[in-house]
Design an enzyme around this catalytic site. Sequence first.
Site, PDB file in Angstrom:
ATOM      1  CG  LEU A  39      -1.934  -1.101   1.372  1.00  0.00           C
ATOM      2  CD1 LEU A  39      -2.707  -0.973   2.690  1.00  0.00           C
ATOM      3  CD2 LEU A  39      -2.914  -1.072   0.192  1.00  0.00           C
ATOM      4  CG  ASP A  40       0.606   4.047  -3.141  1.00  0.00           C
ATOM      5  OD1 ASP A  40       1.393   3.161  -3.510  1.00  0.00           O
ATOM      6  OD2 ASP A  40      -0.260   4.562  -3.872  1.00  0.00           O
ATOM      7  CB  ILE A  41       4.006   6.459   1.985  1.00  0.00           C
ATOM      8  CG1 ILE A  41       4.443   6.882   3.380  1.00  0.00           C
ATOM      9  CG2 ILE A  41       3.816   7.659   1.069  1.00  0.00           C
ATOM     10  CD1 ILE A  41       5.847   7.424   3.468  1.00  0.00           C
ATOM     11  CB  THR A  61      -2.735   3.598   0.705  1.00  0.00           C
ATOM     12  OG1 THR A  61      -2.579   4.239  -0.558  1.00  0.00           O
ATOM     13  CG2 THR A  61      -3.977   2.716   0.674  1.00  0.00           C
ATOM     14  CE  LYS A  70      -2.356   7.234  -3.967  1.00  0.00           C
ATOM     15  NZ  LYS A  70      -1.097   7.125  -3.238  1.00  0.00           N
TER      16      LYS A  70
END
Length: 236
Positions: A101-103, A105, A189
Amino acid sequence: MRLDKFLSDCKVESRKNLKKIIKQGAVSVNGVCEKDPGKNISESDTVTVYDQVIEYEKYIYLMLNKPQGYISATDDPRQRTVLELLEEEYLLYELFPAGRLDIDTEGFLLLTNDGKFAHDILSPKKHVPKTYFATVEGHMGEKEISVFNEGMDLGDFVTKPATLEIIDFIGENTNVYVTISEGKFHQIKRMFEKVGSSVLYLKRISMGGLTLDDSLSPGEVKKLTKEEINLIKETK
Ligand code: URA
Protein backbone atom coordinates in the site's frame (compact mmCIF):
# COMPACT_ATOMS: atom_id res chain seq x y z
CA MET A 1 11.07 -32.99 12.71
CA ARG A 2 13.70 -32.38 15.38
CA LEU A 3 12.52 -31.13 18.75
CA ASP A 4 14.79 -28.06 18.59
CA LYS A 5 13.46 -27.23 15.09
CA PHE A 6 9.85 -27.50 16.33
CA LEU A 7 10.62 -25.04 19.13
CA SER A 8 12.67 -22.70 17.00
CA ASP A 9 9.88 -22.56 14.34
CA CYS A 10 7.59 -21.52 17.20
CA LYS A 11 10.10 -18.81 18.20
CA VAL A 12 10.25 -20.07 21.75
CA GLU A 13 13.95 -19.18 22.13
CA SER A 14 16.99 -18.85 19.91
CA ARG A 15 18.25 -22.22 18.59
CA LYS A 16 21.34 -21.98 20.85
CA ASN A 17 19.32 -21.29 23.99
CA LEU A 18 16.90 -24.01 23.04
CA LYS A 19 19.58 -26.69 23.12
CA LYS A 20 20.54 -25.45 26.59
CA ILE A 21 17.07 -25.46 28.08
CA ILE A 22 16.25 -28.84 26.52
CA LYS A 23 19.39 -30.33 28.10
CA GLN A 24 18.48 -28.72 31.42
CA GLY A 25 15.18 -30.65 31.36
CA ALA A 26 12.76 -27.75 30.77
CA VAL A 27 11.05 -29.46 27.84
CA SER A 28 8.58 -32.36 27.81
CA VAL A 29 7.05 -34.27 24.93
CA ASN A 30 3.68 -35.89 25.63
CA GLY A 31 4.27 -35.49 29.35
CA VAL A 32 7.76 -37.05 29.41
CA CYS A 33 10.86 -34.92 29.98
CA GLU A 34 12.99 -34.91 26.82
CA LYS A 35 16.65 -33.92 26.94
CA ASP A 36 17.61 -34.75 23.35
CA PRO A 37 17.34 -31.67 21.06
CA GLY A 38 17.42 -34.00 18.03
CA LYS A 39 14.49 -36.13 19.20
CA ASN A 40 12.15 -36.76 16.27
CA ILE A 41 8.67 -35.43 16.99
CA SER A 42 5.61 -34.49 14.97
CA GLU A 43 3.43 -31.38 14.89
CA SER A 44 0.68 -33.22 16.73
CA ASP A 45 2.85 -34.10 19.76
CA THR A 46 2.18 -32.11 22.91
CA VAL A 47 5.31 -30.16 23.69
CA THR A 48 5.68 -28.10 26.86
CA VAL A 49 8.40 -25.68 27.89
CA TYR A 50 8.47 -24.93 31.62
CA ASP A 51 5.01 -26.61 31.74
CA GLN A 52 3.57 -24.29 29.11
CA VAL A 53 2.05 -25.99 26.06
CA ILE A 54 3.59 -24.81 22.78
CA GLU A 55 1.26 -24.99 19.78
CA TYR A 56 3.19 -25.65 16.57
CA GLU A 57 3.05 -22.48 14.54
CA LYS A 58 5.58 -21.86 11.82
CA TYR A 59 3.65 -19.29 9.83
CA ILE A 60 1.71 -16.39 11.19
CA TYR A 61 -0.66 -13.98 9.49
CA LEU A 62 -1.42 -10.52 10.84
CA MET A 63 -4.06 -8.06 9.75
CA LEU A 64 -2.62 -4.56 10.09
CA ASN A 65 -4.72 -1.44 9.82
CA LYS A 66 -1.94 0.50 8.13
CA PRO A 67 -1.81 4.18 9.01
CA GLN A 68 -0.52 6.84 6.64
CA GLY A 69 3.18 7.68 6.89
CA TYR A 70 4.54 4.12 6.81
CA ILE A 71 5.91 2.27 3.81
CA SER A 72 5.09 -1.35 2.96
CA ALA A 73 8.65 -2.66 3.27
CA THR A 74 10.74 -4.51 5.82
CA ASP A 75 13.47 -1.89 6.13
CA ASP A 76 14.31 1.47 4.70
CA PRO A 77 17.09 3.97 5.44
CA ARG A 78 14.80 7.00 5.37
CA GLN A 79 11.18 6.15 5.98
CA ARG A 80 9.29 4.34 8.71
CA THR A 81 8.23 0.84 7.73
CA VAL A 82 5.11 -1.06 8.74
CA LEU A 83 7.27 -3.48 10.74
CA GLU A 84 8.03 -0.64 13.16
CA LEU A 85 4.37 -0.81 14.22
CA LEU A 86 4.72 -4.36 15.55
CA GLU A 87 5.16 -5.47 19.15
CA GLU A 88 8.41 -7.29 19.88
CA GLU A 89 6.68 -10.69 20.15
CA TYR A 90 6.09 -10.63 16.37
CA LEU A 91 9.52 -9.45 15.27
CA LEU A 92 11.15 -12.88 15.58
CA TYR A 93 8.91 -14.21 12.82
CA GLU A 94 10.60 -12.32 9.98
CA LEU A 95 7.33 -11.00 8.69
CA PHE A 96 6.93 -9.08 5.47
CA PRO A 97 3.99 -7.28 3.89
CA ALA A 98 2.09 -9.39 1.36
CA GLY A 99 1.62 -6.67 -1.23
CA ARG A 100 2.06 -2.96 -1.07
CA LEU A 101 0.00 0.00 0.00
CA ASP A 102 1.35 3.47 -0.79
CA ILE A 103 2.74 5.56 2.05
CA ASP A 104 -0.44 7.66 2.11
CA THR A 105 -2.85 4.69 1.80
CA GLU A 106 -4.50 3.27 4.91
CA GLY A 107 -6.17 0.01 5.72
CA PHE A 108 -5.82 -3.73 5.44
CA LEU A 109 -2.26 -4.91 4.94
CA LEU A 110 -1.45 -8.57 5.48
CA LEU A 111 1.85 -9.31 7.20
CA THR A 112 3.09 -12.88 7.08
CA ASN A 113 6.19 -15.06 6.90
CA ASP A 114 4.46 -17.52 4.54
CA GLY A 115 5.98 -16.77 1.13
CA LYS A 116 3.86 -19.27 -0.74
CA PHE A 117 0.61 -17.91 0.65
CA ALA A 118 1.68 -14.32 -0.13
CA HIS A 119 2.56 -15.31 -3.68
CA ASP A 120 -0.78 -17.10 -4.11
CA ILE A 121 -2.95 -14.20 -3.04
CA LEU A 122 -0.96 -11.63 -4.99
CA SER A 123 -0.76 -13.53 -8.24
CA PRO A 124 -3.00 -11.86 -10.83
CA LYS A 125 -3.89 -15.38 -11.96
CA LYS A 126 -5.63 -16.02 -8.65
CA HIS A 127 -7.90 -12.97 -9.04
CA VAL A 128 -8.15 -12.21 -5.32
CA PRO A 129 -10.32 -9.08 -5.30
CA LYS A 130 -9.17 -6.13 -3.23
CA THR A 131 -11.70 -3.51 -2.29
CA TYR A 132 -10.82 0.07 -1.42
CA PHE A 133 -12.79 2.97 -0.05
CA ALA A 134 -11.74 6.19 -1.78
CA THR A 135 -12.62 9.84 -1.79
CA VAL A 136 -11.95 11.21 -5.24
CA GLU A 137 -12.13 14.60 -6.87
CA GLY A 138 -15.16 15.42 -8.98
CA HIS A 139 -18.46 13.64 -9.44
CA MET A 140 -18.21 10.07 -10.65
CA GLY A 141 -21.12 8.60 -12.59
CA GLU A 142 -22.27 5.94 -15.04
CA LYS A 143 -19.57 6.87 -17.55
CA GLU A 144 -16.75 6.21 -15.08
CA ILE A 145 -18.45 3.04 -13.84
CA SER A 146 -18.40 1.59 -17.34
CA VAL A 147 -14.81 2.72 -18.04
CA PHE A 148 -13.67 0.93 -14.87
CA ASN A 149 -15.74 -2.09 -15.83
CA GLU A 150 -14.38 -2.35 -19.34
CA GLY A 151 -10.74 -2.11 -18.28
CA MET A 152 -8.55 0.79 -19.25
CA ASP A 153 -5.26 1.26 -21.03
CA LEU A 154 -2.81 2.84 -18.61
CA GLY A 155 0.04 2.90 -21.09
CA ASP A 156 2.18 0.10 -19.70
CA PHE A 157 -0.77 -2.25 -19.15
CA VAL A 158 -4.50 -2.64 -19.62
CA THR A 159 -6.43 -3.09 -16.39
CA LYS A 160 -8.69 -6.05 -15.82
CA PRO A 161 -12.37 -5.17 -15.34
CA ALA A 162 -12.80 -3.32 -12.05
CA THR A 163 -15.91 -2.41 -10.10
CA LEU A 164 -16.65 1.19 -9.21
CA GLU A 165 -19.51 1.76 -6.78
CA ILE A 166 -20.63 5.25 -5.89
CA ILE A 167 -21.43 5.77 -2.20
CA ASP A 168 -22.24 9.48 -2.06
CA PHE A 169 -21.16 12.96 -3.07
CA ILE A 170 -19.49 15.31 -0.61
CA GLY A 171 -19.45 18.79 -2.16
CA GLU A 172 -17.31 18.50 -5.28
CA ASN A 173 -15.98 15.04 -4.37
CA THR A 174 -17.26 11.47 -4.52
CA ASN A 175 -16.92 8.64 -2.00
CA VAL A 176 -16.60 5.31 -3.77
CA TYR A 177 -15.75 1.67 -3.38
CA VAL A 178 -13.36 0.28 -6.00
CA THR A 179 -12.59 -3.40 -6.44
CA ILE A 180 -9.61 -4.59 -8.45
CA SER A 181 -8.14 -8.06 -8.82
CA GLU A 182 -4.58 -6.97 -9.57
CA GLY A 183 -2.21 -4.70 -7.72
CA LYS A 184 -0.01 -2.75 -10.06
CA PHE A 185 1.98 0.19 -8.72
CA HIS A 186 -0.36 3.13 -7.90
CA GLN A 187 -3.05 1.33 -9.85
CA ILE A 188 -6.10 2.96 -8.29
CA LYS A 189 -4.61 6.44 -8.37
CA ARG A 190 -3.70 5.95 -12.01
CA MET A 191 -7.18 4.67 -12.88
CA PHE A 192 -8.82 7.78 -11.44
CA GLU A 193 -6.31 10.02 -13.20
CA LYS A 194 -7.24 8.32 -16.43
CA VAL A 195 -10.86 9.41 -15.97
CA GLY A 196 -9.80 12.98 -15.13
CA SER A 197 -10.06 12.69 -11.35
CA SER A 198 -7.58 12.22 -8.53
CA VAL A 199 -7.58 10.27 -5.28
CA LEU A 200 -7.78 12.39 -2.14
CA TYR A 201 -8.02 9.51 0.35
CA LEU A 202 -7.52 5.76 -0.07
CA LYS A 203 -8.11 2.89 2.32
CA ARG A 204 -8.13 -0.83 1.58
CA ILE A 205 -11.07 -2.44 3.29
CA SER A 206 -10.98 -6.04 2.13
CA MET A 207 -8.94 -8.78 0.49
CA GLY A 208 -10.92 -11.67 -0.93
CA GLY A 209 -13.69 -12.48 1.52
CA LEU A 210 -11.93 -10.96 4.54
CA THR A 211 -12.83 -7.43 5.62
CA LEU A 212 -10.69 -5.12 7.74
CA ASP A 213 -11.72 -5.46 11.37
CA ASP A 214 -13.18 -2.05 12.18
CA SER A 215 -12.21 -2.37 15.83
CA LEU A 216 -8.56 -2.00 14.76
CA SER A 217 -7.33 1.58 15.09
CA PRO A 218 -4.72 2.73 12.57
CA GLY A 219 -1.43 1.07 13.56
CA GLU A 220 -3.07 -1.87 15.35
CA VAL A 221 -2.72 -5.51 14.33
CA LYS A 222 -4.56 -8.70 15.03
CA LYS A 223 -3.50 -12.26 14.44
CA LEU A 224 -5.72 -14.06 11.97
CA THR A 225 -7.35 -17.41 12.63
CA LYS A 226 -7.16 -20.25 10.09
CA GLU A 227 -10.77 -19.54 9.07
CA GLU A 228 -9.97 -15.87 8.45
CA ILE A 229 -6.85 -16.75 6.45
CA ASN A 230 -8.90 -19.07 4.24
CA LEU A 231 -11.45 -16.31 3.63
CA ILE A 232 -8.78 -14.25 1.86
CA LYS A 233 -8.65 -16.85 -0.89
CA GLU A 234 -12.41 -16.82 -1.27
CA THR A 235 -14.22 -14.29 -3.33
CA LYS A 236 -17.38 -12.84 -1.82
N1 URA B 1 -3.65 1.61 -5.62
C1 URA B 1 -2.97 2.76 -5.36
O1 URA B 1 -2.93 3.67 -6.16
N2 URA B 1 -2.37 2.85 -4.17
C2 URA B 1 -2.40 1.89 -3.22
O2 URA B 1 -1.83 2.06 -2.14
C3 URA B 1 -3.11 0.71 -3.53
C4 URA B 1 -3.72 0.60 -4.74
